[in-house]
Design a protein around this motif. Structure first.
Motif, PDB file in Angstrom:
ATOM      1  N   THR A  33       0.789  -1.221  -0.142  1.00 14.74           N
ATOM      2  CA  THR A  33      -0.130  -0.096  -0.033  1.00 14.74           C
ATOM      3  C   THR A  33       0.945   1.238  -0.001  1.00 14.74           C
ATOM      4  OG1 THR A  33       0.059  -0.127   2.446  1.00 14.74           O
ATOM      5  CG2 THR A  33      -2.119  -1.349   1.184  1.00 14.74           C
ATOM      6  N   THR A  37      -2.016   6.376   3.177  1.00 13.64           N
ATOM      7  CA  THR A  37      -3.385   6.164   2.435  1.00 13.64           C
ATOM      8  C   THR A  37      -4.114   4.926   2.384  1.00 13.64           C
ATOM      9  OG1 THR A  37      -2.369   5.702   0.399  1.00 13.64           O
ATOM     10  CG2 THR A  37      -2.137   7.828   0.776  1.00 13.64           C
ATOM     11  N   GLY A  38      -3.375   3.989   2.696  1.00  9.16           N
ATOM     12  CA  GLY A  38      -4.195   2.634   2.381  1.00  9.16           C
ATOM     13  C   GLY A  38      -4.341   2.155   1.255  1.00  9.16           C
ATOM     14  N   GLU A  39      -3.891   2.964   0.124  1.00  9.11           N
ATOM     15  CA  GLU A  39      -4.399   2.511  -1.329  1.00  9.11           C
ATOM     16  C   GLU A  39      -3.526   1.617  -1.769  1.00  9.11           C
ATOM     17  OE1 GLU A  39      -4.600   6.057  -3.654  1.00  9.11           O
ATOM     18  OE2 GLU A  39      -6.117   7.064  -2.550  1.00  9.11           O
ATOM     19  N   GLN A  76     -14.855  -5.600   2.732  1.00 11.75           N
ATOM     20  CA  GLN A  76     -15.043  -4.322   2.406  1.00 11.75           C
ATOM     21  C   GLN A  76     -16.652  -3.779   2.413  1.00 11.75           C
ATOM     22  OE1 GLN A  76     -12.159  -2.464   1.287  1.00 11.75           O
ATOM     23  NE2 GLN A  76     -13.270  -0.486   1.500  1.00 11.75           N
ATOM     24  N   ASP A  80     -17.795  -0.995   4.905  1.00 12.87           N
ATOM     25  CA  ASP A  80     -18.599   0.151   4.079  1.00 12.87           C
ATOM     26  C   ASP A  80     -20.014   0.539   4.644  1.00 12.87           C
ATOM     27  OD1 ASP A  80     -16.107   0.745   2.612  1.00 12.87           O
ATOM     28  OD2 ASP A  80     -16.951   0.053   0.873  1.00 12.87           O
ATOM     29  N   ARG A  86     -17.337   6.694   4.716  1.00 13.45           N
ATOM     30  CA  ARG A  86     -15.838   6.467   4.531  1.00 13.45           C
ATOM     31  C   ARG A  86     -15.892   6.283   2.909  1.00 13.45           C
ATOM     32  NH1 ARG A  86     -12.841   1.911   7.874  1.00 13.45           N
ATOM     33  NH2 ARG A  86     -11.121   2.588   6.272  1.00 13.45           N
ATOM     34  N   ARG A  88     -14.886   4.304   0.531  1.00 12.43           N
ATOM     35  CA  ARG A  88     -13.614   3.674  -0.058  1.00 12.43           C
ATOM     36  C   ARG A  88     -13.907   2.990  -1.417  1.00 12.43           C
ATOM     37  NH1 ARG A  88      -9.345   2.219   4.152  1.00 12.43           N
ATOM     38  NH2 ARG A  88      -9.956   0.328   3.331  1.00 12.43           N
ATOM     39  N   LEU A  92      -8.965   1.100  -5.355  1.00  9.29           N
ATOM     40  CA  LEU A  92      -7.969   1.558  -4.549  1.00  9.29           C
ATOM     41  C   LEU A  92      -7.457   1.114  -3.251  1.00  9.29           C
ATOM     42  CD1 LEU A  92      -8.880   5.299  -5.485  1.00  9.29           C
ATOM     43  CD2 LEU A  92      -7.291   4.078  -6.852  1.00  9.29           C
ATOM     44  N   HIS A  93      -8.423   0.679  -2.803  1.00  5.90           N
ATOM     45  CA  HIS A  93      -8.263   0.149  -1.125  1.00  5.90           C
ATOM     46  C   HIS A  93      -8.390  -1.136  -0.849  1.00  5.90           C
ATOM     47  CE1 HIS A  93      -9.099   4.533  -0.932  1.00  5.90           C
ATOM     48  NE2 HIS A  93      -8.430   4.377   0.215  1.00  5.90           N
ATOM     49  N   CYS A  94      -8.523  -2.077  -1.808  1.00  4.48           N
ATOM     50  CA  CYS A  94      -8.562  -3.385  -1.665  1.00  4.48           C
ATOM     51  C   CYS A  94      -7.317  -4.212  -1.885  1.00  4.48           C
ATOM     52  CB  CYS A  94     -10.084  -4.289  -2.331  1.00  4.48           C
ATOM     53  SG  CYS A  94     -10.077  -5.867  -1.959  1.00  4.48           S
TER      54      CYS A  94
END
Length: 112
Positions: A33, A37-39, A76, A80, A86, A88, A92-94
């Motif tokens: 990542t 950002t966790g992205e 996820q 959410d 949030r 997300r 981008l985040h998984c």
């Protein structure tokens, strides 16, 4: 060359080729990542990805990848739902959704 001799050469080559393929393992790998950002850091070379597990066959790796993606997307979605603000983007985040199966002899695994 006789037909029998060609068969012998072809058979021995196929056996050697099969033996070489049998020695190849498959890594289930996930990208890192972007810190803070966790992205998913999609620009990182494969040599910097994390090796999660080694499989003797690609089929097992692909099955594990599918389960990992399914479970990650479900988590996820639950996350959410619990935190609707949030919002997300899973693309981008998984990180686990971006997992790939890579042969252990893939030249991209060697550090540059």
């Amino acid at each position: 060359m006789s037909r029998a001799r060609l068969f012998d050469i072809s058979t021995s080559m196929n056996i050697r080729h099969a033996a070489a393929l049998a020695l190849v393992g498959w890594y289930l790998m996930v990208p890192p990542t972007i810190p803070g950002t966790g992205e998913v850091n999609q620009g990182v070379p494969l040599s910097q990805w994390t090796k999660r597990r080694l499989f003797p066959h690609n089929e097992g790796c692909e099955a594990a990848k599918a389960r990992l993606r399914r479970d990650a997307l479900a988590a996820q979605t639950q996350n959410d739902a619990a935190n609707p603000r949030r919002g997300r983007n899973p693309e981008l985040h998984c990180v686990l959704c971006k997992a790939e199966c890579v042969a252990d002899d893939d030249p991209r695994l060697k550090p540059n």
